[in-house]
Write a protein that holds these residues in place. Sequence first.
Motif, PDB file in Angstrom:
ATOM      1  N   ALA A 126       0.824  -1.201   0.000  1.00  0.00           N
ATOM      2  CA  ALA A 126       0.000   0.000   0.000  1.00  0.00           C
ATOM      3  C   ALA A 126       0.863   1.259   0.000  1.00  0.00           C
ATOM      4  O   ALA A 126       0.537   2.257  -0.655  1.00  0.00           O
ATOM      5  CB  ALA A 126      -0.928  -0.011   1.212  1.00  0.00           C
ATOM      6  N   ALA A 127       1.978   1.214   0.708  1.00  0.00           N
ATOM      7  CA  ALA A 127       2.847   2.390   0.809  1.00  0.00           C
ATOM      8  C   ALA A 127       3.436   2.787  -0.532  1.00  0.00           C
ATOM      9  O   ALA A 127       3.618   3.985  -0.808  1.00  0.00           O
ATOM     10  CB  ALA A 127       3.965   2.125   1.816  1.00  0.00           C
ATOM     11  N   VAL A 128       3.762   1.812  -1.391  1.00  0.00           N
ATOM     12  CA  VAL A 128       4.372   2.131  -2.680  1.00  0.00           C
ATOM     13  C   VAL A 128       3.336   2.294  -3.789  1.00  0.00           C
ATOM     14  O   VAL A 128       3.695   2.581  -4.930  1.00  0.00           O
ATOM     15  CB  VAL A 128       5.415   1.075  -3.095  1.00  0.00           C
TER      16      VAL A 128
ATOM     17  N   VAL B 288      -3.048  -9.814  11.494  1.00  0.00           N
ATOM     18  CA  VAL B 288      -2.641  -9.296  10.187  1.00  0.00           C
ATOM     19  C   VAL B 288      -3.096  -7.850  10.040  1.00  0.00           C
ATOM     20  O   VAL B 288      -2.348  -6.985   9.560  1.00  0.00           O
ATOM     21  CB  VAL B 288      -3.207 -10.175   9.048  1.00  0.00           C
ATOM     22  N   LEU B 289      -4.307  -7.564  10.448  1.00  0.00           N
ATOM     23  CA  LEU B 289      -4.820  -6.193  10.393  1.00  0.00           C
ATOM     24  C   LEU B 289      -3.940  -5.242  11.202  1.00  0.00           C
ATOM     25  O   LEU B 289      -3.626  -4.133  10.756  1.00  0.00           O
ATOM     26  CB  LEU B 289      -6.259  -6.155  10.921  1.00  0.00           C
ATOM     27  N   ARG B 290      -3.539  -5.677  12.371  1.00  0.00           N
ATOM     28  CA  ARG B 290      -2.712  -4.817  13.228  1.00  0.00           C
ATOM     29  C   ARG B 290      -1.348  -4.572  12.584  1.00  0.00           C
ATOM     30  O   ARG B 290      -0.840  -3.447  12.586  1.00  0.00           O
ATOM     31  CB  ARG B 290      -2.540  -5.455  14.603  1.00  0.00           C
ATOM     32  N   ALA B 291      -0.743  -5.602  12.001  1.00  0.00           N
ATOM     33  CA  ALA B 291       0.561  -5.444  11.372  1.00  0.00           C
ATOM     34  C   ALA B 291       0.479  -4.565  10.127  1.00  0.00           C
ATOM     35  O   ALA B 291       1.430  -3.844   9.800  1.00  0.00           O
ATOM     36  CB  ALA B 291       1.136  -6.812  11.011  1.00  0.00           C
ATOM     37  N   ALA B 292      -0.652  -4.613   9.427  1.00  0.00           N
ATOM     38  CA  ALA B 292      -0.801  -3.844   8.190  1.00  0.00           C
ATOM     39  C   ALA B 292      -1.150  -2.383   8.448  1.00  0.00           C
ATOM     40  O   ALA B 292      -1.050  -1.552   7.541  1.00  0.00           O
ATOM     41  CB  ALA B 292      -1.862  -4.481   7.303  1.00  0.00           C
TER      42      ALA B 292
ATOM     43  N   GLY C  63      -6.988   0.194   1.654  1.00  0.00           N
ATOM     44  CA  GLY C  63      -6.531   0.812   0.411  1.00  0.00           C
ATOM     45  C   GLY C  63      -6.079  -0.196  -0.621  1.00  0.00           C
ATOM     46  O   GLY C  63      -5.488   0.174  -1.636  1.00  0.00           O
ATOM     47  N   LEU C  64      -6.341  -1.484  -0.376  1.00  0.00           N
ATOM     48  CA  LEU C  64      -5.925  -2.543  -1.279  1.00  0.00           C
ATOM     49  C   LEU C  64      -7.121  -3.352  -1.767  1.00  0.00           C
ATOM     50  O   LEU C  64      -8.143  -3.442  -1.082  1.00  0.00           O
ATOM     51  CB  LEU C  64      -4.960  -3.510  -0.571  1.00  0.00           C
ATOM     52  N   ARG C  65      -6.961  -3.933  -2.940  1.00  0.00           N
ATOM     53  CA  ARG C  65      -7.912  -4.939  -3.407  1.00  0.00           C
ATOM     54  C   ARG C  65      -7.291  -6.296  -3.072  1.00  0.00           C
ATOM     55  O   ARG C  65      -6.315  -6.724  -3.699  1.00  0.00           O
ATOM     56  CB  ARG C  65      -8.158  -4.814  -4.911  1.00  0.00           C
ATOM     57  N   ILE C  66      -7.839  -6.960  -2.064  1.00  0.00           N
ATOM     58  CA  ILE C  66      -7.262  -8.207  -1.560  1.00  0.00           C
ATOM     59  C   ILE C  66      -8.110  -9.380  -2.032  1.00  0.00           C
ATOM     60  O   ILE C  66      -9.324  -9.407  -1.838  1.00  0.00           O
ATOM     61  CB  ILE C  66      -7.191  -8.193  -0.023  1.00  0.00           C
ATOM     62  N   ARG C  67      -7.447 -10.339  -2.655  1.00  0.00           N
ATOM     63  CA  ARG C  67      -8.120 -11.571  -3.070  1.00  0.00           C
ATOM     64  C   ARG C  67      -7.472 -12.734  -2.335  1.00  0.00           C
ATOM     65  O   ARG C  67      -6.256 -12.903  -2.380  1.00  0.00           O
ATOM     66  CB  ARG C  67      -7.979 -11.808  -4.577  1.00  0.00           C
ATOM     67  N   GLU C  68      -8.278 -13.532  -1.699  1.00  0.00           N
ATOM     68  CA  GLU C  68      -7.770 -14.694  -0.965  1.00  0.00           C
ATOM     69  C   GLU C  68      -8.098 -15.979  -1.712  1.00  0.00           C
ATOM     70  O   GLU C  68      -9.030 -16.042  -2.510  1.00  0.00           O
ATOM     71  CB  GLU C  68      -8.370 -14.737   0.440  1.00  0.00           C
ATOM     72  N   ALA C  69      -7.312 -17.016  -1.407  1.00  0.00           N
ATOM     73  CA  ALA C  69      -7.519 -18.357  -1.962  1.00  0.00           C
ATOM     74  C   ALA C  69      -7.547 -18.341  -3.484  1.00  0.00           C
ATOM     75  O   ALA C  69      -8.369 -19.016  -4.113  1.00  0.00           O
ATOM     76  CB  ALA C  69      -8.809 -18.967  -1.402  1.00  0.00           C
TER      77      ALA C  69
END
Length: 261
Positions: free
Chosen positions: A135-137, A156-160, A166-172
């Motif tokens: 997200a930063a870049v 994961v939320l806390r680390a991010a 601000g991302l489009r996240i796709r899992e699996a």
Amino acid sequence: MKLITSRDNPTVKRLHALATSARERRSQNETLLDGAHLLAVALASGVIPLQVVVSESGRQQAEIVALLEACPAQSCIELPDRLFAHVSPVEAPSGVLAVIAIPPAVAGGALTGNCILLDGVQDPGNLGTILRTAAAVGVADALLTPGCAQAWSPRVLRAAMGAHFGLRIREAVDAGVALAGFPGAILAADLRDSVELYDLDLRGPVAWLFGSEGQGLSPEVAALATRRVLIPMPGGMESLNVGVAAGVCLFEQLRQRRSER
């Protein structure tokens, strides 16, 4: 604001389950945001919390009080510090939690710009760090294979630190399907038959492949790469933490793109 003091209260049991069980989060399609910063980013992104939980001591903090005022009053509850610690997903409770609905899965579509594909990254801290760096870049798309940690888990939320919003996240995802027809380079961080990162032209679109902490990329995902990338390490170390490696690669691409200006 409603005060709850019993560990046997159904709300407390539900919060504890969301904090500790990936199965519960999937079943309820909900997760926990921990801390004032995450709650503030969520609110700024238009996310309306389903419930906001404040500890007795947290209610004395001006930053948290201001956030509570921005949340629906009927959604806010207070817990004694001992109960708040019981439902907190972290060892050092922050004083405020929020329950949010996990956003719907992003529909698969053609990828045309920079993206990251994470293959079996299981450590929540590493996963969150990579999402934060992406997200930063300015990377917009993050794809996760089935072996990755749950993207919307509290750790994961806390680390991010708010990168999720601000991302489009796709899992699996099926990596081969997701990257079919990608118009740019597909680069795998690897040590075998590799080209040094700083010798590559990274100004075009890149799909970055990063593998698990122990095994690296699976053979199936590694085979998708058009080139393997080596980060030079003159100090003699054999490898880097995957979160660090991703940061080095992504910021080198950003540096090259900025040099064109």
